[in-house]
Design an enzyme around this catalytic site. Sequence first.
Site, PDB file in Angstrom:
ATOM      1  N   LYS A 120      16.162   9.332  34.033  1.00  0.00           N
ATOM      2  CA  LYS A 120      15.680   8.312  34.976  1.00  0.00           C
ATOM      3  C   LYS A 120      16.792   7.320  35.288  1.00  0.00           C
ATOM      4  CE  LYS A 120      10.971   8.747  33.198  1.00  0.00           C
ATOM      5  NZ  LYS A 120      10.040   8.351  32.127  1.00  0.00           N
TER       6      LYS A 120
ATOM      7  N   GLN B 296       7.651   4.111  28.018  1.00  0.00           N
ATOM      8  CA  GLN B 296       7.882   5.533  27.737  1.00  0.00           C
ATOM      9  C   GLN B 296       6.988   5.995  26.588  1.00  0.00           C
ATOM     10  OE1 GLN B 296      10.151   7.620  29.486  1.00  0.00           O
ATOM     11  NE2 GLN B 296       9.015   9.177  28.345  1.00  0.00           N
TER      12      GLN B 296
ATOM     13  N   ASP C  29       4.298   3.740  36.893  1.00  0.00           N
ATOM     14  CA  ASP C  29       3.807   5.068  36.548  1.00  0.00           C
ATOM     15  C   ASP C  29       2.454   5.389  37.189  1.00  0.00           C
ATOM     16  OD1 ASP C  29       5.373   6.821  35.120  1.00  0.00           O
ATOM     17  OD2 ASP C  29       4.993   5.870  33.182  1.00  0.00           O
TER      18      ASP C  29
END
Lengths: 287, 287
Positions: free
Chosen positions: A53, A97, A120
């Site tokens: 990312k 995460q 997200d």
Amino acid sequence: MATVLDGKVLGRKTLDALAGPIAAVREKRGSPPALAVILVGSNPASEVYVRNKTRRAEEIGVDLTVHRFPDAVTTGELLVMIGKLNDNALVDGILVQTPLPAHIEVDAVMHAIDPNKDADGFHPWNLGMLAAGGSPIVAPCTPKGCMELIRHAGVRIDGANAVVVGRSTIVGRPMGLMLLNANATVTMCHSHTSHLPELSRGADILVVAIGRPHFIREDWVKEGACVIDVGMNRLSDGSLVGDVDPACASRAGVMTPVPGGVGPMTVAMLLANTVALAAMHAGVEEV
Amino acid sequence: MATVLDGKVLGRKTLDALAGPIAAVREKRGSPPALAVILVGSNPASEVYVRNKTRRAEEIGVDLTVHRFPDAVTTGELLVMIGKLNDNALVDGILVQTPLPAHIEVDAVMHAIDPNKDADGFHPWNLGMLAAGGSPIVAPCTPKGCMELIRHAGVRIDGANAVVVGRSTIVGRPMGLMLLNANATVTMCHSHTSHLPELSRGADILVVAIGRPHFIREDWVKEGACVIDVGMNRLSDGSLVGDVDPACASRAGVMTPVPGGVGPMTVAMLLANTVALAAMHAGVEEV
């Protein structure tokens, strides 16, 4: 033989298309779109994801900052961090995460993220907007990437029979909602489903996200179907395979490879979400 | 011939079962569970619904207050009212009776309700919790009532093929999510669905909520299926009929009548939601 749906190419195109909005945000407020990533512990897979990312973000000029915490961090400490990021006007998106250590209250952490910074798209508010048939600013990255792949392949979604195998919160469930919102007839299948081969064979669009190597067999696929393989299974020999047997390509019309299919799209969608949030925060129109 | 799934009887049982929790809330904080209903204009159907809710609430000792507004009310005025009700510790649930006049921003009004006072279970937060596979405190009343009817009939949901016809936010969509959460294989059908008769014939559980009189025909029903008819269609002769042809009873195993099936369950579930919220607000355990 199925046409290969190349996620690397489409992911690159998606990232390239963000250049305009990123420049517009920069110009409007003097700072680029910014994503804060919270990384707990040192899970090797998480390290790879975050590195990936970070690399993509750097390439296109999104400011990605990783906030690292030791395995022993408490839920309370994470909540304090999220509170700060929520309040920081220079942060557009926040991503925690996963997986998190077992002692962390995952829901409390995830729900603490401001829905307007939910890069997200996992926050109940955004998922609820999707479930209500609306269009949240952000939607979960993996299914959003799958939708882009299906659309890019020129597959008709409206009126199609779509079968989603797997009902996780991050893939299967939002995938079903997105296909439904695009007017597909959607069947949600999972471990309690009987007659899966039969249902699978009826699918014009088949999306598989269960994490079982080569689970979908050649004779489960309808001739000409669009097959999206979300699986990423590491075998004992180190190779990476999907949930769909590659032999299915003999029947499918279009099919994603693993790796190089859904994976690159997921990262692209995360950055697209971040840029969309930044555009909203900066008041940039017409993104 | 199908066994009739009597919603009046089960609705009454559900209401009776609330007596314990209502008494516990009263004892704990000295006031009963309280529901505030916002009613705009003078839509005759809305008047009937609100009167019906009021009667049931009175019977079981839930304090229901109707706040009436003229058709000309503004979105802002409704938001002020909702803000007051959100802040009022004596109010457990808030319900805005629909339809609202065309000039009202419905989403703004609905989203303003505190998710912890969302008696109807329509708030994106609560819908999102359902979409994520969780159990929100409250869930939309009509599908929740349908689930109770299905369970009461002793129908096995786990592993069953469930087909939902109609994808409204208040019935079809949450219905599909609830059936999925109960481990059914769920197919969502709607106006863009092809082969509906075929899909319908595969259903062990068939829930129909589209608002078209007698749309589902006898030969669309699987032998022994559980058929839940959410339709309430007023014909020109004044009679009230469902979305399912009553002739389907010759094939169905269990089937709800219209009226007297889903309708009474919806009101019971609204009051069950209100009492659950009151128990949460009062800190009453084990409801």
